[in-house]
Design a protein around this motif. Structure first.
Motif, PDB file in Angstrom:
ATOM      1  N   THR A   1      18.107  29.545  34.643  1.00  0.00           N
ATOM      2  CA  THR A   1      17.493  29.530  35.970  1.00  0.00           C
ATOM      3  C   THR A   1      16.807  28.189  36.243  1.00  0.00           C
ATOM      4  O   THR A   1      16.362  27.941  37.361  1.00  0.00           O
ATOM      5  CB  THR A   1      16.472  30.665  36.130  1.00  0.00           C
ATOM      6  N   ILE A   2      16.712  27.334  35.228  1.00  0.00           N
ATOM      7  CA  ILE A   2      16.128  25.997  35.387  1.00  0.00           C
ATOM      8  C   ILE A   2      17.228  25.045  35.855  1.00  0.00           C
ATOM      9  O   ILE A   2      18.227  24.841  35.147  1.00  0.00           O
ATOM     10  CB  ILE A   2      15.505  25.509  34.072  1.00  0.00           C
ATOM     11  N   ALA A   3      17.059  24.482  37.029  1.00  0.00           N
ATOM     12  CA  ALA A   3      18.111  23.658  37.636  1.00  0.00           C
ATOM     13  C   ALA A   3      18.500  22.486  36.745  1.00  0.00           C
ATOM     14  O   ALA A   3      19.669  22.088  36.701  1.00  0.00           O
ATOM     15  CB  ALA A   3      17.661  23.165  39.000  1.00  0.00           C
TER      16      ALA A   3
ATOM     17  N   LEU B   1      21.511  22.910  34.403  1.00  0.00           N
ATOM     18  CA  LEU B   1      22.840  23.221  34.922  1.00  0.00           C
ATOM     19  C   LEU B   1      23.704  21.966  35.052  1.00  0.00           C
ATOM     20  O   LEU B   1      23.198  20.870  35.310  1.00  0.00           O
ATOM     21  CB  LEU B   1      22.713  23.890  36.287  1.00  0.00           C
ATOM     22  N   PRO B   2      25.024  22.129  34.899  1.00  0.00           N
ATOM     23  CA  PRO B   2      25.917  20.981  35.088  1.00  0.00           C
ATOM     24  C   PRO B   2      25.891  20.483  36.535  1.00  0.00           C
ATOM     25  O   PRO B   2      25.616  21.245  37.467  1.00  0.00           O
ATOM     26  CB  PRO B   2      27.301  21.548  34.746  1.00  0.00           C
ATOM     27  N   LYS B   3      26.199  19.206  36.687  1.00  0.00           N
ATOM     28  CA  LYS B   3      26.388  18.618  38.009  1.00  0.00           C
ATOM     29  C   LYS B   3      27.887  18.465  38.234  1.00  0.00           C
ATOM     30  O   LYS B   3      28.568  17.793  37.448  1.00  0.00           O
ATOM     31  CB  LYS B   3      25.673  17.272  38.097  1.00  0.00           C
ATOM     32  N   LEU B   4      28.397  19.082  39.299  1.00  0.00           N
ATOM     33  CA  LEU B   4      29.831  19.139  39.542  1.00  0.00           C
ATOM     34  C   LEU B   4      30.257  18.085  40.547  1.00  0.00           C
ATOM     35  O   LEU B   4      29.579  17.851  41.553  1.00  0.00           O
ATOM     36  CB  LEU B   4      30.226  20.525  40.048  1.00  0.00           C
ATOM     37  N   SER B   5      31.412  17.470  40.291  1.00  0.00           N
ATOM     38  CA  SER B   5      31.911  16.417  41.175  1.00  0.00           C
ATOM     39  C   SER B   5      32.583  16.977  42.421  1.00  0.00           C
ATOM     40  O   SER B   5      32.855  16.232  43.365  1.00  0.00           O
ATOM     41  CB  SER B   5      32.892  15.515  40.429  1.00  0.00           C
TER      42      SER B   5
ATOM     43  N   THR C   1      40.757  15.553  40.143  1.00  0.00           N
ATOM     44  CA  THR C   1      39.913  15.665  38.947  1.00  0.00           C
ATOM     45  C   THR C   1      38.609  16.354  39.303  1.00  0.00           C
ATOM     46  O   THR C   1      38.060  16.152  40.385  1.00  0.00           O
ATOM     47  CB  THR C   1      39.602  14.271  38.369  1.00  0.00           C
ATOM     48  N   ILE C   2      38.105  17.167  38.372  1.00  0.00           N
ATOM     49  CA  ILE C   2      36.749  17.689  38.476  1.00  0.00           C
ATOM     50  C   ILE C   2      35.984  17.241  37.238  1.00  0.00           C
ATOM     51  O   ILE C   2      36.524  17.212  36.132  1.00  0.00           O
ATOM     52  CB  ILE C   2      36.726  19.235  38.598  1.00  0.00           C
ATOM     53  N   LYS C   3      34.734  16.845  37.445  1.00  0.00           N
ATOM     54  CA  LYS C   3      33.903  16.416  36.325  1.00  0.00           C
ATOM     55  C   LYS C   3      32.620  17.223  36.311  1.00  0.00           C
ATOM     56  O   LYS C   3      31.972  17.396  37.353  1.00  0.00           O
ATOM     57  CB  LYS C   3      33.582  14.930  36.403  1.00  0.00           C
ATOM     58  N   LEU C   4      32.273  17.738  35.149  1.00  0.00           N
ATOM     59  CA  LEU C   4      31.022  18.443  34.937  1.00  0.00           C
ATOM     60  C   LEU C   4      30.120  17.533  34.116  1.00  0.00           C
ATOM     61  O   LEU C   4      30.366  17.301  32.926  1.00  0.00           O
ATOM     62  CB  LEU C   4      31.241  19.762  34.188  1.00  0.00           C
ATOM     63  N   GLU C   5      29.106  17.006  34.761  1.00  0.00           N
ATOM     64  CA  GLU C   5      28.143  16.154  34.061  1.00  0.00           C
ATOM     65  C   GLU C   5      26.891  16.965  33.748  1.00  0.00           C
ATOM     66  O   GLU C   5      26.708  18.076  34.209  1.00  0.00           O
ATOM     67  CB  GLU C   5      27.804  14.935  34.920  1.00  0.00           C
ATOM     68  N   ASN C   6      26.032  16.381  32.915  1.00  0.00           N
ATOM     69  CA  ASN C   6      24.774  17.032  32.536  1.00  0.00           C
ATOM     70  C   ASN C   6      25.019  18.343  31.789  1.00  0.00           C
ATOM     71  O   ASN C   6      24.292  19.319  31.956  1.00  0.00           O
ATOM     72  CB  ASN C   6      23.897  17.292  33.770  1.00  0.00           C
ATOM     73  N   VAL C   7      26.037  18.357  30.937  1.00  0.00           N
ATOM     74  CA  VAL C   7      26.296  19.529  30.098  1.00  0.00           C
ATOM     75  C   VAL C   7      25.512  19.351  28.792  1.00  0.00           C
ATOM     76  O   VAL C   7      25.708  18.372  28.066  1.00  0.00           O
ATOM     77  CB  VAL C   7      27.794  19.692  29.798  1.00  0.00           C
TER      78      VAL C   7
END
Length: 267
Positions: free
Chosen positions: A174-176, A179-183, A207-213
């Motif tokens: 629940t803490i933002a 969470l991943p940041k999606l492209s 392409t999709i990128k998930l950052e902050n994983v």
């Protein structure tokens, strides 16, 4: 006792000298990792155990003159305080011989690991004792690219995928900041306990990128079955450059700080 003024004109001079030895304690906060600075102040406490015949003070001062209240329980006094990254605090005029223990509240909900250097010790007269608390938090990223090949490849415009992320215990989703940041926007996001599932579509070349994983996260990728449209099972190019024919990738881990785990599905 029993001293006598016995000589004419004599002065009997006495001097009483009381010595109180004291030292100081400095606690400092350090942050490490590419995702460690969330702007938090970390709650800590310092516990001082005094000899049985010494009164525990109800306040304690710092080097800048700030006064903190001390919670007294028998011969133990505890002071609570907070520090942000790269901050420090020095408690002064502490009775020499007092034993100290420094601790920090848990921040596992934010995926911090905590290391305390020299968390216990004894106050020494005229010396400064030092405790350093280091919190580490790191992330990586996941990238998925779609490629379509073959003379009949235009029969399907979009290909559907799911990515599942399984987080370590105690991480608060629940803490933002966790969470991943999606492209790109996804069709569905589902959070169930320690798992996040994203469902989305990609077209040829997209392409999709998930950052902050968060590092330590285990993930899987699955492509929908398109054999009905005449497509062979996808050839998956892995982050290490090797390939495999499969629809499903399982039990992969974001294990390295700052690393991008790049995948490509070719149908």
């Amino acid at each position: 006792e029993n001293q006598e003024v016995s000589e004419e004109g004599e002065s009997y001079d006495w001097k009483y000298t009381n010595t109180r030895n004291a030292g100081s304690l400095t606690v400092s906060k350090k942050l490490e990792g590419n995702a460690s600075d969330l702007g938090l102040s970390f709650n800590m406490s310092a516990e001082f155990k005094y000899p049985a015949d010494v009164d525990v003070p109800e306040t304690i001062k710092t080097s800048d003159g700030t006064e903190y209240e001390v919670e007294v329980d028998g011969n133990i006094g505890t002071v609570e305080f907070s520090l942000a990254g790269d901050e420090s605090i020095t408690f002064v005029d502490i009775f020499a011989g007092a034993e100290y223990t420094v601790s920090e509240a848990t921040y596992r909900a934010y995926d911090y690991t905590t290391a305390i250097d020299a968390e216990e010790g004894t106050i020494v007269s005229g010396e400064e004792q030092a405790v350093e608390i280091t919190n580490t938090r790191t992330t990586g990223s996941i990238e998925l690219t779609k490629e379509v090949a073959g003379s009949g490849s235009d029969t399907v415009g979009e290909f559907e995928y799911t990515i599942e992320l399984d987080y370590e215990d105690d991480i608060d989703l629940t803490i933002a900041a966790n969470l991943p940041k999606l492209s790109k926007e996804v069709d569905e996001t589902k959070v169930d306990g320690d798992r996040i599932t994203y469902t989305f579509k990609l077209t040829d070349g997209e392409t999709i990128k998930l950052e902050n994983v968060l590092t330590g996260t285990v993930y899987g990728i699955e492509e929908a079955d398109y054999r009905y449209a005449g497509f062979d099972t996808a050839v998956v190019t892995k982050p290490d450059g090797t390939t495999e024919e499969t629809q499903v990738v399982e039990n992969q881990e974001v294990s390295e700080e700052g690393e991008s785990y790049d995948w490509k599905y070719t149908n």
